[in-house]
Enzyme design. Structure first.
Site, PDB file in Angstrom:
ATOM      1  N   GLU A 248       4.036  54.384  72.459  1.00 36.01           N
ATOM      2  CA  GLU A 248       4.197  53.021  72.061  1.00 36.01           C
ATOM      3  C   GLU A 248       3.614  52.494  70.856  1.00 36.01           C
ATOM      4  O   GLU A 248       2.423  52.825  70.531  1.00 36.01           O
ATOM      5  CB  GLU A 248       3.455  52.002  73.296  1.00 36.01           C
ATOM      6  CG  GLU A 248       3.699  52.362  74.591  1.00 36.01           C
ATOM      7  CD  GLU A 248       4.861  51.823  75.086  1.00 36.01           C
ATOM      8  OE1 GLU A 248       5.412  50.746  74.596  1.00 36.01           O
ATOM      9  OE2 GLU A 248       5.923  52.694  75.740  1.00 36.01           O
ATOM     10  N   GLU A 381       5.541  47.344  58.624  1.00 37.49           N
ATOM     11  CA  GLU A 381       4.776  46.371  59.536  1.00 37.49           C
ATOM     12  C   GLU A 381       3.642  45.690  58.913  1.00 37.49           C
ATOM     13  O   GLU A 381       2.759  46.514  57.896  1.00 37.49           O
ATOM     14  CB  GLU A 381       4.043  47.179  60.620  1.00 37.49           C
ATOM     15  CG  GLU A 381       3.484  46.561  61.893  1.00 37.49           C
ATOM     16  CD  GLU A 381       2.886  47.364  63.093  1.00 37.49           C
ATOM     17  OE1 GLU A 381       2.204  48.457  62.679  1.00 37.49           O
ATOM     18  OE2 GLU A 381       3.217  47.142  64.175  1.00 37.49           O
TER      19      GLU A 381
HETATM   20  P1  NAD Z   1      -3.833  53.846  65.081  1.00 40.02           P
HETATM   21  O1  NAD Z   1      -2.687  54.554  65.156  1.00 40.02           O
HETATM   22  O2  NAD Z   1      -4.561  53.540  63.739  1.00 40.02           O
HETATM   23  O3  NAD Z   1      -5.041  54.222  66.249  1.00 40.02           O
HETATM   24  C1  NAD Z   1      -4.570  54.300  67.592  1.00 40.02           C
HETATM   25  C2  NAD Z   1      -5.603  55.320  68.435  1.00 40.02           C
HETATM   26  O4  NAD Z   1      -5.148  56.561  67.979  1.00 40.02           O
HETATM   27  C3  NAD Z   1      -7.144  54.940  68.069  1.00 40.02           C
HETATM   28  O5  NAD Z   1      -7.756  55.303  69.177  1.00 40.02           O
HETATM   29  C4  NAD Z   1      -7.346  56.342  66.804  1.00 40.02           C
HETATM   30  O6  NAD Z   1      -8.661  56.816  67.069  1.00 40.02           O
HETATM   31  C5  NAD Z   1      -6.364  57.531  67.490  1.00 40.02           C
HETATM   32  N1  NAD Z   1      -5.917  58.288  66.688  1.00 40.02           N
HETATM   33  C6  NAD Z   1      -5.792  58.106  65.209  1.00 40.02           C
HETATM   34  N2  NAD Z   1      -5.675  59.390  64.871  1.00 40.02           N
HETATM   35  C7  NAD Z   1      -5.444  60.219  65.661  1.00 40.02           C
HETATM   36  C8  NAD Z   1      -5.131  61.593  65.748  1.00 40.02           C
HETATM   37  N3  NAD Z   1      -4.783  62.653  64.645  1.00 40.02           N
HETATM   38  N4  NAD Z   1      -4.951  62.364  67.178  1.00 40.02           N
HETATM   39  C9  NAD Z   1      -4.973  61.496  68.016  1.00 40.02           C
HETATM   40  N5  NAD Z   1      -5.685  60.440  68.176  1.00 40.02           N
HETATM   41  C10 NAD Z   1      -5.838  59.715  66.873  1.00 40.02           C
HETATM   42  O7  NAD Z   1      -3.543  52.399  65.379  1.00 40.02           O
HETATM   43  P2  NAD Z   1      -4.235  51.017  65.619  1.00 40.02           P
HETATM   44  O8  NAD Z   1      -4.477  50.669  64.141  1.00 40.02           O
HETATM   45  O9  NAD Z   1      -5.378  51.244  66.616  1.00 40.02           O
HETATM   46  O10 NAD Z   1      -3.275  49.976  66.125  1.00 40.02           O
HETATM   47  C11 NAD Z   1      -2.291  49.239  65.654  1.00 40.02           C
HETATM   48  C12 NAD Z   1      -1.096  49.787  65.759  1.00 40.02           C
HETATM   49  O11 NAD Z   1      -0.767  49.940  67.242  1.00 40.02           O
HETATM   50  C13 NAD Z   1       0.129  49.013  65.353  1.00 40.02           C
HETATM   51  O12 NAD Z   1       0.869  49.843  64.408  1.00 40.02           O
HETATM   52  C14 NAD Z   1       0.692  48.494  66.358  1.00 40.02           C
HETATM   53  O13 NAD Z   1       1.888  47.875  66.204  1.00 40.02           O
HETATM   54  C15 NAD Z   1       0.532  49.371  67.427  1.00 40.02           C
HETATM   55  N6  NAD Z   1       0.944  48.946  68.785  1.00 40.02           N
HETATM   56  C16 NAD Z   1       1.880  49.358  69.509  1.00 40.02           C
HETATM   57  C17 NAD Z   1       1.873  48.671  70.755  1.00 40.02           C
HETATM   58  C18 NAD Z   1       3.319  48.972  71.633  1.00 40.02           C
HETATM   59  O14 NAD Z   1       3.150  48.755  72.727  1.00 40.02           O
HETATM   60  N7  NAD Z   1       4.183  49.491  71.211  1.00 40.02           N
HETATM   61  C19 NAD Z   1       0.819  48.096  71.294  1.00 40.02           C
HETATM   62  C20 NAD Z   1      -0.186  47.759  70.476  1.00 40.02           C
HETATM   63  C21 NAD Z   1      -0.543  48.314  69.083  1.00 40.02           C
END
Ligand code: NAD
Length: 478
Positions: A248, A381
């Site tokens: 997602e 975004e």
């Molecule tokens: P992010 O991708 O920076 O981090 C999300 C999670 O991934 C965190 O727990 C982080 O520690 C982990 N992560 C980071 N690098 C990783 C790796 N190499 N391997 C495994 N895990 C890793 O996202 P964010 O800043 O926490 O959230 C914002 C983003 O989430 C925005 O782009 C937003 O649009 C998206 N989002 C999407 C939905 C949806 O339903 N489509 C819902 C909420 C947020």
């Protein structure tokens, strides 16, 4: 200073690493708590615990598994105020929204519990005499849930609810930005005596703990919510073991406002969607395509509504509509995109700066007119309270512009004409379309994106079945 260990096999377990992650209030910079900066060994321990619990968990009738979900929901409801404050303090959303998130999380667990008596296989007609074909829906086994920070508490339910009712066990890695609510969730699990190992929570960073989860050969599916960039990394890590991924990812939701729309209603909905959670929502209206005939009226009204929006510390004395951005890098990204839009020819109608408030990173509610399809602000975004507007000549152009994006999560159209709405629904290539309103989605729907917004989806029957594996049996009468 409170410190919360990982929750493994039904108990709080110290990490094998002495490094910690500091969790700070984005409105004040104050330290809230610390959690382990977990090592791959900690993740392996959590996976081991989930693996030991899974077989017995899957043998329980689904209605008994659902009892745990109902107990969790009931316990959450007894702690709404406390949990809402925890979420607001570490994430920065206003208390009312945090209360909605907590209540929705409880409802979501109950909703997923209701599926216990509705999980269905299929009986298929065979081509062979005396044969019956049966399609079973089995649990996948072990689920890895990796969470973002923007709706951190609800995302626990979105992963754990469907995983558990279908007979899987789960290891969750919360975002390092918002670990406190997950730690409180684990305390609730301990209070209700949840079966050990069924839900495990490991804190830590993405590149270490997250990667260890995504690259484990024991995990049957990684269910991830977060950015496109991280989703791509997780897919690459999962690819080594051909692990199923459910992603997602980000959004760049277009809102199309046609000339026959109720302009006031469109302004109200788009403004609300743009400022909720400081604009940090995957299905917020991120770009507006407004018909040229009503562009000035719409822009003036949206700018007036945006500029009246109140922001500040959500736990401060004055009521506010939105709080700080999550951190400095979030702020820099928002500001860089606004400044690049102005440099590329957009007109700044209101906002466009960091707000002069003590403590956190607050961005002014911002409206940009005269944007073009090729601008970064229309293509990337933003994740902040910023509304870029592009004037369009007709529906064909609006649909072409909307579809011309890496993202394909949410979209909306404002019109009084049923034919216009229907055409948009038929031609717009997004996972979700709202007619005459903005987010949020329903738990019985199916939240899914096309293009880089994701693979698979969440919620409803289709979201539930993402957590199952089919098994087809050919039963030949002897
Ligand atoms: P992010 O991708 O920076 O981090 C999300 C999670 O991934 C965190 O727990 C982080 O520690 C982990 N992560 C980071 N690098 C990783 C790796 N190499 N391997 C495994 N895990 C890793 O996202 P964010 O800043 O926490 O959230 C914002 C983003 O989430 C925005 O782009 C937003 O649009 C998206 N989002 C999407 C939905 C949806 O339903 N489509 C819902 C909420 C947020």
């Amino acid at each position: 200073m409170p410190h919360f260990d990982n929750f493994i096999n039904g108990t709080f377990v110290p990490s094998s690493s002495s490094a910690v992650i500091e969790n700070r209030n984005p409105a004040t910079g104050e330290l809230i708590c610390t959690v382990p900066d977990s090592s791959p060994e900690d993740v392996a321990a959590a996976i081991g615990s989930a693996a030991s619990a899974q077989k017995d968990w899957a043998k329980l009738p689904a209605i008994q598994r659902a009892r745990l979900l109902r107990d969790i929901a009931a316990r959450i409801r007894r702690n709404v105020e406390d949990l809402a404050r925890v979420i607001t303090e570490e994430q920065g959303k206003v208390l009312d929204l945090a209360r909605v998130e907590v209540a929705f999380t409880a409802d979501y667990f109950d909703y997923m519990a209701e599926w216990a008596r509705r999980i269905e296989g299929e009986i298929l007609e065979s081509d062979r005499r005396g044969e019956t074909i049966l399609l079973f829906r089995q649990p996948i086994g072990l689920i890895g849930g990796i969470l973002p920070w923007n709706f951190p508490f609800f995302l626990i339910a979105r992963k754990a609810g469907p995983a558990l009712v279908t007979g899987n066990t789960i290891v969750i890695k919360p975002s390092e930005e918002t670990p406190h609510n997950a730690a409180r969730f684990c305390q609730l699990l301990a209070e209700i005596g949840a079966p050990p190992g069924v839900i495990n929570v490991v804190h830590g960073r993405g590149a270490t703990a997250g990667h260890a989860l995504a690259s484990s050969p024991k995990i049957g599916m990684i269910s991830f919510t977060g950015s496109v960039e991280t989703g791509s990394r997780i897919m690459a890590a999962a690819a080594v073991n051909i692990t199923k991924v459910n992603l997602e990812l980000g959004g760049k939701a277009p809102a199309i406002v046609m000339a026959d729309a109720d302009i006031d209603a469109a302004v109200t909905a788009i403004k609300a969607s743009r400022v909720i959670n400081s604009g940090q929502v995957c299905n917020c209206a991120e770009r507006v395509y407004v018909h040229r005939r009503v562009a000035s009226e719409f822009t003036e009204k949206l700018a007036a509504a945006m500029s009246q929006t109140r922001f500040g510390n959500p736990l401060g004395a004055a009521p506010v509509d939105y709080g700080p951005l999550i951190n400095e890098s979030g702020f820099r990204k928002v500001d860089a995109l606004v400044q690049s839009a102005v440099a590329q020819g957009a007109t700044l109608v209101t906002g466009g700066k960091r707000a002069p408030l003590e403590g956190g990173f607050y961005y002014q509610p911002t409206v940009l007119a005269d944007c073009r399809q090729d601008m970064d602000i229309i293509r990337r975004e933003v994740f902040g309270p910023v509304s870029p507007i592009v004037a369009i000549d007709d529906l064909d152009q609006a649909i072409a512009f909307a579809n011309d994006s890496d993202y394909g999560l949410t979209s909306s159209i404002y019109t009084r004409d049923l034919n216009t709405a229907l055409r948009a629904c038929q031609e717009i290539r997004f996972g979700e379309t709202y007619i005459n309103r903005e987010n949020f989605e329903a738990m019985q729907g199916f939240h899914a994106g096309v293009r880089k917004s994701g693979i698979g989806g969440a919620d409803g029957k289709h979201g539930l079945y993402e957590f199952t594996q089919t098994h087809i049996v050919y039963l030949q009468r002897a």
